[in-house]
Design a protein around this motif. Structure first.
Motif, PDB file in Angstrom:
ATOM      1  N   ARG A   1      -6.421  -7.231  -4.544  1.00  0.00           N
ATOM      2  CA  ARG A   1      -6.380  -6.128  -5.461  1.00  0.00           C
ATOM      3  C   ARG A   1      -5.147  -5.593  -5.257  1.00  0.00           C
ATOM      4  O   ARG A   1      -4.595  -4.781  -6.069  1.00  0.00           O
ATOM      5  CB  ARG A   1      -7.645  -5.133  -5.083  1.00  0.00           C
ATOM      6  N   THR A   2      -4.609  -5.602  -3.825  1.00  0.00           N
ATOM      7  CA  THR A   2      -3.414  -4.744  -3.297  1.00  0.00           C
ATOM      8  C   THR A   2      -2.147  -5.496  -4.158  1.00  0.00           C
ATOM      9  O   THR A   2      -1.196  -4.780  -4.827  1.00  0.00           O
ATOM     10  CB  THR A   2      -2.981  -4.644  -1.968  1.00  0.00           C
TER      11      THR A   2
ATOM     12  N   GLN B   1       0.686  -1.159   0.198  1.00  0.00           N
ATOM     13  CA  GLN B   1      -0.041   0.044  -0.131  1.00  0.00           C
ATOM     14  C   GLN B   1       0.911   1.080  -0.171  1.00  0.00           C
ATOM     15  O   GLN B   1       0.488   2.152  -0.651  1.00  0.00           O
ATOM     16  CB  GLN B   1      -0.963   0.010   1.211  1.00  0.00           C
TER      17      GLN B   1
ATOM     18  N   ALA C   1      -6.190  -0.856  -5.762  1.00  0.00           N
ATOM     19  CA  ALA C   1      -6.076  -1.666  -4.567  1.00  0.00           C
ATOM     20  C   ALA C   1      -7.310  -1.606  -3.710  1.00  0.00           C
ATOM     21  O   ALA C   1      -7.552  -2.605  -2.736  1.00  0.00           O
ATOM     22  CB  ALA C   1      -4.927  -1.457  -3.676  1.00  0.00           C
TER      23      ALA C   1
ATOM     24  N   PHE D   1      -9.254  -1.258   1.378  1.00  0.00           N
ATOM     25  CA  PHE D   1      -8.072  -1.855   0.768  1.00  0.00           C
ATOM     26  C   PHE D   1      -8.375  -3.322   0.776  1.00  0.00           C
ATOM     27  O   PHE D   1      -8.788  -3.923   1.862  1.00  0.00           O
ATOM     28  CB  PHE D   1      -6.731  -1.703   1.481  1.00  0.00           C
TER      29      PHE D   1
ATOM     30  N   ALA E   1      -2.738  -5.017  -8.026  1.00  0.00           N
ATOM     31  CA  ALA E   1      -2.292  -3.463  -8.594  1.00  0.00           C
ATOM     32  C   ALA E   1      -0.714  -3.218  -8.599  1.00  0.00           C
ATOM     33  O   ALA E   1      -0.187  -2.699  -9.224  1.00  0.00           O
ATOM     34  CB  ALA E   1      -2.787  -2.683  -7.427  1.00  0.00           C
TER      35      ALA E   1
END
Length: 221
Positions: A105-106, A81, A94, A101, A109
């Motif tokens: 997806r984090t 992040q 993300a 969050f 990304a």
């Protein structure tokens, strides 16, 4: 995700319930915590050569992680992040539709924007260390970077002991929690004949990237 591994965890009662139950047209959908546990089981199977043994070990380790307030394998969630924060667009990738969050997806990304190489270990990856095939401990920097602490001379902390109790008892697992357990474990690490290191953070990041790639291939068919 290995369906056979997931089925095994469900059968053993070791995986979280599905987020969405199975329907006629689609299989059940599970959380990132379930993906984390499947990854741990698959990775431990490589060391134990037994999916059932690996599933029971992962169940005990997951309980220990939850007691520490960790719902899934630590994989550098906050670090990724921070890297994505250099660009609002990257950071938005993300988040889930609710603006929170999302672990999956984090990773996606960071990988798509070139901030993550899924083949490379990170500085503080979460690892398991198997001591003489009987004890499992956790470490955050691995065996090559042991750090001094006020409690012991090793950065490997006890999680559980295990042994085969024969066909009647199967795998016997005992979680290590007391100061006596810790002292015994650290002494066994010091005198170990074999130390096997398993990087679960790396395994989880690789698994997510494998899923992303497989979905891309499937979408093109």
């Amino acid at each position: 995700m290995s369906i056979s591994t997931l089925d095994l965890l469900v059968r053993e009662g070791l995986t979280p319930p599905p987020v969405l139950p199975a329907r006629r047209s689609r299989p059940a959908r599970y959380s990132f915590a379930a993906l984390s546990q499947v990854t741990m089981t698959r990775t431990l199977t490589k060391a134990t050569e037994s999916p059932v043994v690996a599933a029971r070990m992962s169940g005990a380790i997951v309980r220990a992680l939850r007691d520490q307030g960790k719902p899934f394998i630590p994989f550098g969630f906050e670090d990724l992040q921070h890297k994505l924060a250099s660009s609002p667009h990257k950071l938005a990738m993300a988040r889930n539709p609710e603006g929170e969050f999302c672990p999956y997806r984090t990773i996606e990304a960071a990988w798509r924007t070139g901030l993550l190489d899924e083949q490379e270990p990170a500085r503080c990856d979460y690892m398991l260390v198997i001591v003489d095939g009987e004890l499992i401990g956790e470490a955050y920097r691995g065996l090559s970077l042991l750090m001094q602490s006020h409690k012991s001379d090793t950065a490997v902390w006890p999680v559980l002991s295990y042994r085969y109790g024969g066909k009647s008892k199967g795998l016997e697992v005992r979680e290590l929690r007391s100061e006596a357990d810790e002292a015994m474990f650290c002494e066994r690490v010091r005198r170990a004949e074999t130390l096997v290191q398993i990087n679960l953070s790396l395994a989880l990041r690789r698994t997510v990237v494998e899923i992303i790639r497989s979905r891309e291939v499937a979408s093109q068919c």
